[in-house]
Design a protein around this motif. Structure first.
Motif, mmCIF file in Angstrom:
data_model
loop_
_atom_site.group_PDB
_atom_site.id
_atom_site.type_symbol
_atom_site.label_atom_id
_atom_site.label_comp_id
_atom_site.label_asym_id
_atom_site.label_seq_id
_atom_site.Cartn_x
_atom_site.Cartn_y
_atom_site.Cartn_z
ATOM 1 N N ARG A 63 30.555 -20.995 4.050
ATOM 2 C CA ARG A 63 29.547 -20.293 3.261
ATOM 3 C C ARG A 63 29.787 -18.789 3.338
ATOM 4 O O ARG A 63 30.062 -18.253 4.416
ATOM 5 N N ARG A 100 28.146 -15.098 2.672
ATOM 6 C CA ARG A 100 26.844 -14.455 2.519
ATOM 7 C C ARG A 100 27.003 -12.946 2.593
ATOM 8 O O ARG A 100 27.861 -12.426 3.310
ATOM 9 N N GLY A 141 24.113 -17.702 -0.917
ATOM 10 C CA GLY A 141 25.517 -17.645 -0.557
ATOM 11 C C GLY A 141 26.366 -18.577 -1.394
ATOM 12 O O GLY A 141 25.873 -19.528 -1.998
#
Length: 322
Positions: A75, A77, A114
């Motif tokens: 992920r 972010r 994200g």
């Protein structure tokens, strides 16, 4: 998590001798910012070997699926407020074949929850953003990714082939990411609809997608990988909507009960109170002898088709070789 290189080895059929060959696929960064993938095949029985492909581009769907199911999604972010959205858009578009609208959708995902994809893809986008002064970090996603393992004829559609852009393929289920989106979705439902559970999936970006109960999960997901899937029922309470029942009942994806955290995260994001676990957990296992998929009942780990012992760990779609 740096994500500079990822690979996986799988058992496949040898096209020369019909035996079991090994297919190795990988994805990697060169010079810290160039995204490449490759695939090669070798057969220990007949000695045949070949390099299938190698390219500086987003990996094809089968390569991405192999990496995502073997290593789980990562992920990307933002590490702070986005002060220059134009710079981020330019980074996301870059020299990739993305329209302005696609780049905006990616930016919305990045700012919200994200982007999700392979660790290498997320490292690539992190480098591209850093060149434009946009700070982001790569972290673990929400657990294992599950691909569709049901009958092929139930999914006549197709994915977008993967853009390397963090799960941008459009699912057919209604995405519900916020309390406002859920309220609007519930307002459009008839009382008879709300009286029974709905088909749901959690996509790679961690979003809840909803469809009528008799919809196929693979259609709800648009053919994409998911973090969980099942059925979910809602009820009105004194304080608003809440989750009454939720299960991982999906014979198309056969997710493990350990996929619950991805569901809980999606529901918490929307602000929906929930039971804290699957109210109707389903234990899926594939028989190592006959290869049929089983639902384990009352902790009786024996195949209902051939009576062979079933493993205690989830194994429905384990394709990676050690």
């Amino acid at each position: 998590m740096t994500g500079g290189e990822q690979g996986v080895r799988m058992a496949v059929r040898c096209t020369d001798c019909g035996g079991t060959a090994v297919r190795s696929v990988g994805q990697f960064l060169t010079h810290g910012r160039e995204l490449w993938w490759d695939a090669e095949r070798s057969c220990p029985q007949c000695g045949a070997a070949c390099c299938e492909d190698s390219d500086q581009d987003a990996a094809p769907q089968d390569v991405r699926e192999a990496l995502l199911t073997a290593h789980a999604p990562a992920r990307l972010r933002l590490t702070g407020p986005l002060t220059d959205p134009v710079a981020a858009l330019r980074a996301l578009r870059g020299d990739a074949d993305l329209s302005l609208q696609q780049a905006r959708e990616l930016l919305d995902r990045l700012r919200d929850f994200g982007l999700a994809g392979t660790a290498v893809e997320m490292a690539y986008w992190r480098a591209r953003l850093a060149e434009r002064g946009v700070a982001a970090e790569v972290a673990d996603g929400f657990g294992r990714a599950y691909r569709y393992v049901g009958p092929p004829e139930l999914w006549a559609g197709g994915g977008d082939g993967g853009t390397g852009g963090g799960g941008t393929g459009g699912g057919h289920g209604q995405p519900v990411r916020t309390a406002g989106e859920f309220a609007a979705w519930a307002e459009d439902r008839q009382a008879a609809e709300l009286a029974e559970p709905f088909t749901f999936v959690i996509d790679l970006g961690g979003a809840l997608r909803l469809a009528p109960r008799r919809s196929e999960h693979v259609a709800c997901a648009g053919g994409e990988l998911v973090l969980s899937a099942g059925e979910i029922g809602f009820r009105r309470s004194r304080d608003g909507w809440e989750v009454e029942t939720v299960s991982n009942q999906s014979t198309g994806y056969c997710p493990d009960t350990t996929s619950w955290p991805a569901v809980a995260t999606a529901l918490a994001r929307i602000g929906l109170p929930h039971p804290g676990a699957f109210t109707h957990p389903v234990v899926f296992r594939r028989c190592p002898r006959c290869a049929r998929c089983n639902v384990v009942r009352e902790e009786h780990y024996a195949c209902v088709f051939c009576d062979a012992d079933l493993p205690e760990q989830w194994n429905v779609d384990v394709t990676a070789l050690p």
